[in-house]
Design an enzyme around this catalytic site. Structure first.
Site, mmCIF file in Angstrom:
data_model
loop_
_atom_site.group_PDB
_atom_site.id
_atom_site.type_symbol
_atom_site.label_atom_id
_atom_site.label_comp_id
_atom_site.label_asym_id
_atom_site.label_seq_id
_atom_site.Cartn_x
_atom_site.Cartn_y
_atom_site.Cartn_z
ATOM 1 N N TRP A 298 62.660 124.791 27.781
ATOM 2 C CA TRP A 298 61.769 124.963 29.197
ATOM 3 C C TRP A 298 61.253 126.402 28.838
ATOM 4 O O TRP A 298 59.976 127.079 29.696
ATOM 5 C CB TRP A 298 62.392 125.396 30.229
ATOM 6 C CG TRP A 298 61.916 123.343 30.459
ATOM 7 C CD1 TRP A 298 64.050 123.048 30.523
ATOM 8 C CD2 TRP A 298 62.035 122.248 30.618
ATOM 9 N NE1 TRP A 298 63.692 122.091 30.062
ATOM 10 C CE2 TRP A 298 62.649 121.254 30.422
ATOM 11 C CE3 TRP A 298 60.405 121.912 30.034
ATOM 12 C CZ2 TRP A 298 61.890 120.194 30.224
ATOM 13 C CZ3 TRP A 298 59.513 121.274 30.587
ATOM 14 C CH2 TRP A 298 60.714 120.128 29.669
ATOM 15 N N ASP B 212 62.251 130.345 36.832
ATOM 16 C CA ASP B 212 61.736 128.669 36.910
ATOM 17 C C ASP B 212 63.605 128.123 37.308
ATOM 18 O O ASP B 212 64.642 128.148 36.299
ATOM 19 C CB ASP B 212 61.700 128.378 35.376
ATOM 20 C CG ASP B 212 61.841 126.257 35.190
ATOM 21 O OD1 ASP B 212 61.710 126.285 36.871
ATOM 22 O OD2 ASP B 212 61.284 126.194 34.360
ATOM 23 N N LYS C 156 64.996 117.415 40.590
ATOM 24 C CA LYS C 156 66.595 117.562 39.679
ATOM 25 C C LYS C 156 67.522 117.890 40.617
ATOM 26 O O LYS C 156 67.791 117.015 41.314
ATOM 27 C CB LYS C 156 66.737 118.825 39.113
ATOM 28 C CG LYS C 156 66.669 118.318 37.433
ATOM 29 C CD LYS C 156 64.944 119.151 36.806
ATOM 30 C CE LYS C 156 64.418 118.612 35.916
ATOM 31 N NZ LYS C 156 63.405 119.332 35.097
HETATM 32 C C1 LIG Z 1 62.317 119.924 33.961
HETATM 33 C C2 LIG Z 1 62.423 121.309 33.688
HETATM 34 C C3 LIG Z 1 60.880 121.757 33.622
HETATM 35 C C4 LIG Z 1 59.502 120.644 34.149
HETATM 36 O O1 LIG Z 1 59.547 120.262 34.746
HETATM 37 P P1 LIG Z 1 58.453 119.337 34.554
HETATM 38 O O2 LIG Z 1 57.914 119.019 36.163
HETATM 39 O O3 LIG Z 1 58.491 117.848 34.445
HETATM 40 O O4 LIG Z 1 56.965 119.107 34.478
HETATM 41 C C5 LIG Z 1 61.016 123.004 33.638
HETATM 42 N N1 LIG Z 1 62.193 123.943 33.956
HETATM 43 C C6 LIG Z 1 63.143 123.711 33.654
HETATM 44 C C7 LIG Z 1 64.393 123.926 33.605
HETATM 45 C C8 LIG Z 1 63.449 121.901 33.913
HETATM 46 O O5 LIG Z 1 65.105 122.105 33.693
#
Ligand SMILES: *Cc1c(COP(=O)(O)O)cnc(C)c1O
Length: 357
Positions: A100, A167, A191
């Site tokens: 990511w 993030d 999540k």
């Molecule tokens: C799941 C995840 C993403 C991607 O998320 P989307 O909403 O599917 O674009 C980005 N960064 C992290 C750390 C993630 O766990």
């Protein structure tokens, strides 16, 4: 309500209470005689949902007035581009701790001089790089606080001499965070705070407006601040479920309380991994995530991987297969994952070891 032990990495387990309240709102929303997905997003009733959701975010994470909380479409992946569009003038550094982080960096590279300040790619992202020095001549420093695929986590708020961007897709609301240390915290809801379909962005208002590029309307945080996250039609149902998920969290005692529960769940599972002869953890101990627990069969027992997978499945475990890029197992034990599920997985590992070790 739950019939299985859900360890999916995202979308993932949500609180029963949030799901039940959402079902009710699909039948009759706030006495309107309409489903929550049938009402106008400009109605008074919907406006109250937005206000309540924002208030819950503010209260639970103690978000100061300097920051705005936004609900946006496009997932965390779209935020990778938002970040670069809104903050990158010349140069930005990224901590490369996984797939990511790499994807976030890729978007920034398209718009300026963005680079990995430190990386753990040399050891399949199994640790968090340390000892790096954040330069002072960059526009921002970007981190991924929890590396969902590799099970590593930065469980503290780092000090940065430049605007800090994180993030927090997979560990938001899992622990208290000092929001004032960040220019931006963003992530997908799916999540820890709700279903897929909405992303959150907590942005410091005075950190915006510092780039000279043209920012397309929809990619400009200021558009969404001015529009109260309703410049265009917001993802109403995901926002509703998010609000109910946060209400559940508040009822539990908020992030301080859930943090204690999360630490306990992680301890139970890591203790089993460390003491069970069949399994071994893959993340460096000091960087272990309390959200995603990654492990593999111990040396000598590799051939039992598929058998354990079926064994666990028969006992109600769902979603413990590791990400395709690392293999092995991954148990995602987000906020809504009950301690009973962790105990059931541990019991399953013990039972398997009694048969095989
Ligand atoms: C799941 C995840 C993403 C991607 O998320 P989307 O909403 O599917 O674009 C980005 N960064 C992290 C750390 C993630 O766990």
């Amino acid at each position: 309500m739950k019939k299985v032990h859900n360890f999916n990495a995202g979308p993932c387990v949500l609180p029963d209470q949030a799901i039940e309240k959402s079902i009710e709102a699909l039948k009759d929303f706030a006495g309107t005689g309409m489903a929550v997905i049938e009402v106008s997003h400009r109605s008074k009733e919907w406006g109250e949902v937005m206000d309540e959701c924002r208030a819950l975010w503010r209260e639970l994470l103690d978000i100061p007035d300097t920051h705005e909380i936004l609900f946006l479409g496009g997932g965390a992946s779209m935020q990778f581009l938002f970040v670069a569009m809104n903050f990158l003038e010349k140069k930005a550094a990224y901590l490369e701790t996984g797939v990511w982080a790499k994807k976030a960096l890729k978007e920034a590279r398209g718009l300026g001089d963005a680079y990995a300040l430190a990386s753990s790619a040399d050891k399949t992202f199994s640790y968090i790089p340390k000892g790096y020095v954040i330069p002072e001549d960059i526009d921002y420093f970007h981190i991924t606080s929890n590396n969902t695929i590799y099970g590593t986590e930065i469980r503290y708020d780092i000090d940065s001499p430049v605007p800090l961007i994180a993030d927090m897709s997979s560990d938001i609301m899992s622990r208290p965070v000092d929001v004032s240390k960040y220019a931006l915290i963003y992530g997908g809801a799916q999540k820890n705070v709700g279903p897929a379909g909405v992303a959150f962005a907590i942005v410091r208002k005075d950190a915006l407006g510092k780039v000279s590029r043209y920012i397309p309307t929809m990619l400009d945080y200021r558009t969404h601040i001015d529009g109260g996250s309703m410049f265009n039609t917001p993802p109403v149902f995901p926002i509703f479920v998010m609000k109910e998920t946060l209400k559940w969290l508040k009822g539990l005692g908020g992030v301080e309380a859930i943090n204690k529960i999360n630490v306990r769940k992680a301890e139970i599972l890591y203790n089993e991994i460390d003491s069970n002869p069949l399994f071994v953890g893959t993340a460096a101990r000091e960087d272990r995530s309390i959200m995603n627990v990654c492990f593999v069969m111990a040396p000598g027992y590799e051939a039992l991987q598929d058998e354990f997978m079926s064994f666990a499945k028969e006992r109600g475990m769902v979603g413990i297969k590791g990400h395709r890029s690392v293999g092995g197992f991954r148990a995602s034990i987000y906020n809504a994952c009950p301690v009973e599920s962790v105990e059931a997985l541990v019991a399953c590992m013990k039972e398997f070891a009694a048969l095989k070790a």
